[in-house]
Write a protein that holds these residues in place. Structure first.
Motif, PDB file in Angstrom:
ATOM      1  N   CYS A 188      74.361 -22.504 -25.145  1.00  0.00           N
ATOM      2  CA  CYS A 188      73.960 -22.015 -26.466  1.00  0.00           C
ATOM      3  C   CYS A 188      72.452 -22.099 -26.683  1.00  0.00           C
ATOM      4  N   ASN A 209      68.349 -18.076 -23.673  1.00  0.00           N
ATOM      5  CA  ASN A 209      67.885 -16.853 -24.327  1.00  0.00           C
ATOM      6  C   ASN A 209      68.605 -15.618 -23.771  1.00  0.00           C
ATOM      7  N   VAL A 220      71.900 -14.312 -22.515  1.00  0.00           N
ATOM      8  CA  VAL A 220      73.300 -14.710 -22.543  1.00  0.00           C
ATOM      9  C   VAL A 220      74.056 -14.008 -21.417  1.00  0.00           C
ATOM     10  N   TYR A 251      78.897 -17.811 -29.802  1.00  0.00           N
ATOM     11  CA  TYR A 251      77.548 -17.507 -29.324  1.00  0.00           C
ATOM     12  C   TYR A 251      77.528 -16.228 -28.497  1.00  0.00           C
ATOM     13  N   ASN A 254      77.202 -13.745 -31.342  1.00  0.00           N
ATOM     14  CA  ASN A 254      76.152 -13.942 -32.351  1.00  0.00           C
ATOM     15  C   ASN A 254      75.014 -14.754 -31.745  1.00  0.00           C
ATOM     16  N   ASN A 255      74.247 -14.105 -30.870  1.00  0.00           N
ATOM     17  CA  ASN A 255      73.154 -14.799 -30.176  1.00  0.00           C
ATOM     18  C   ASN A 255      71.804 -14.161 -30.454  1.00  0.00           C
TER      19      ASN A 255
END
Length: 380
Positions: free
Chosen positions: A18, A21, A23, A73, A76-77
């Motif tokens: 998490c 940067n 993902v 995550y 929603n990152n």
């Protein structure tokens, strides 16, 4: 690796993941699969085998919170939203799990697999609930629960429905003649049939716990169970009516039919859906009354004459019981087909009573008055 070690490893991975940067979807999903989905499958498969799984501690609240954080995550990152990929992965896993549940040749297995599969779907819903609230809502897709439960219909129910329905019909017949020792599994399976119609047609089921709150959709119950139940019942009651007619006089026949109807309606209340009752009324009326109407109509006048001709006591306890049976049997016939003369023996019963009153009513009333006057004179 024991439960504590698995939790520590998952916690370390979640913190690191998490913070990244860039993902990596595959990396995140592999963790969800390794620490969430596969252990859950092992637990549920072990329950089906009546074993106690070693991985049961994987589902602790703390571990599930970590899995939820990873899945959240991924969507929603601040850079890439993998909601659609997650949605497809959920479908793949639910479809696969529905094929991995094994043999479903008995009602007990069917009931147990429904419970197990619901647990799996509920875990998916709880872990990826934000996919429902975001991607599914925005794109107007089927909810996770709706799309997942359809695989149960396709891969378990459709394959085994013929055998399951036949077993249910056999058990209903045993319950009908009071030879089924325990109807619990049967009731559970009938309930599943009622719910599967909702599963098959609805696209917005929020969770497995809310299925019963959705308005009834009885297509599977009606087509795959009720239709066969009514047909087999017609054959059974047709045979039973002939047996009653052969063994009993008409008065006992009516009493037996009345008792049979009451027992059948109690059976429906106990096991089936309330809408089945009116259909069963029509079938029983056809078998016991309509198909025997010539025999019954000829006997109605005889019954009334036997009861009333020259009798001062209009309704004795015995007569009341027989007349009540007659009324109840004909009443169901009338309720089923109020506009069909062939079914409506209530009119014959009412007309017979009218003839009796017209013929004997005045005589009985006058005799009653005379008796009262005589008693009055004697008292003076």
């Amino acid at each position: 690796m024991d439960a504590n070690q698995r939790h520590q490893t998952l916690q370390t991975f979640t913190i690191q993941f998490c913070r990244e940067n860039q993902v990596d979807f595959e990396k995140g999903w592999n963790c969800l699969d390794t620490y969430g989905i596969q252990p859950l499958k092992n637990i549920l498969q072990s329950i089906l085998r009546n074993e106690f799984p070693d991985e049961c501690s994987h589902s602790s609240n703390s571990s599930h919170s970590l899995l939820y954080s990873i899945s959240f995550y991924l969507c929603n990152n601040g850079s890439v939203d993998y909601s659609e990929k997650i949605y497809e992965k959920i479908k793949e896993n639910c479809e696969l799990f529905s094929t991995e549940l094994g043999e479903c040749s008995t009602l007990e297995q069917f009931s147990q697999q429904w419970k197990i599969y619901n647990m799996f779907v509920h875990w998916m819903y709880k872990t990826f609930t934000f996919v429902d609230k975001g991607f599914v809502h925005t794109k107007q897709k089927e909810t996770i629960t709706s799309v997942s439960l359809k695989y149960f219909v396709e891969n378990i129910f459709e394959i085994n429905k013929l055998s399951l329905t036949n077993q249910m019909l056999e058990n209903i017949q045993l319950e009908r003649i009071h030879q089924l020792s325990d109807s619990t599994i049967l009731r559970q399976c009938i309930t599943i049939y009622k719910l599967l119609g909702i599963v098959q047609t609805k696209k917005n089921i929020l969770s497995v716990k809310t299925i019963t709150c959705v308005p009834n959709e009885l297509s599977i119950y009606e087509n795959e169970l009720e239709t066969h139940f009514l047909k087999s019942s017609f054959d059974y009651f047709t045979s039973l009516s002939e047996e009653f007619k052969t063994k009993y006089d008409v008065k006992t026949y009516l009493q037996k039919v009345n008792e049979c109807m009451e027992n059948e309606f109690n059976l429906i209340r106990k096991l089936l859906h309330e809408t089945t009752k009116s259909k069963m009324q029509k079938i029983m009326s056809e078998c016991f009354v309509v198909n025997q109407r010539e025999y019954l109509i000829e006997s109605i006048i005889e019954i009334f004459n036997e009861f009333y001709f020259g009798d001062r006591e209009i309704i004795s306890d015995e007569k009341h019981e027989i007349l009540s049976s007659m009324f109840n049997v004909f009443k169901y016939t009338f309720d089923s087909n109020p506009n069909d003369e062939n079914f409506n023996l209530m009119k014959h019963m009412a007309y017979s009573f009218q003839l009796y009153v017209e013929k004997n009513g005045t005589e009985i009333v006058n005799s009653s008055f005379e008796s009262q006057n005589e008693q009055g004179e004697e008292s003076k």
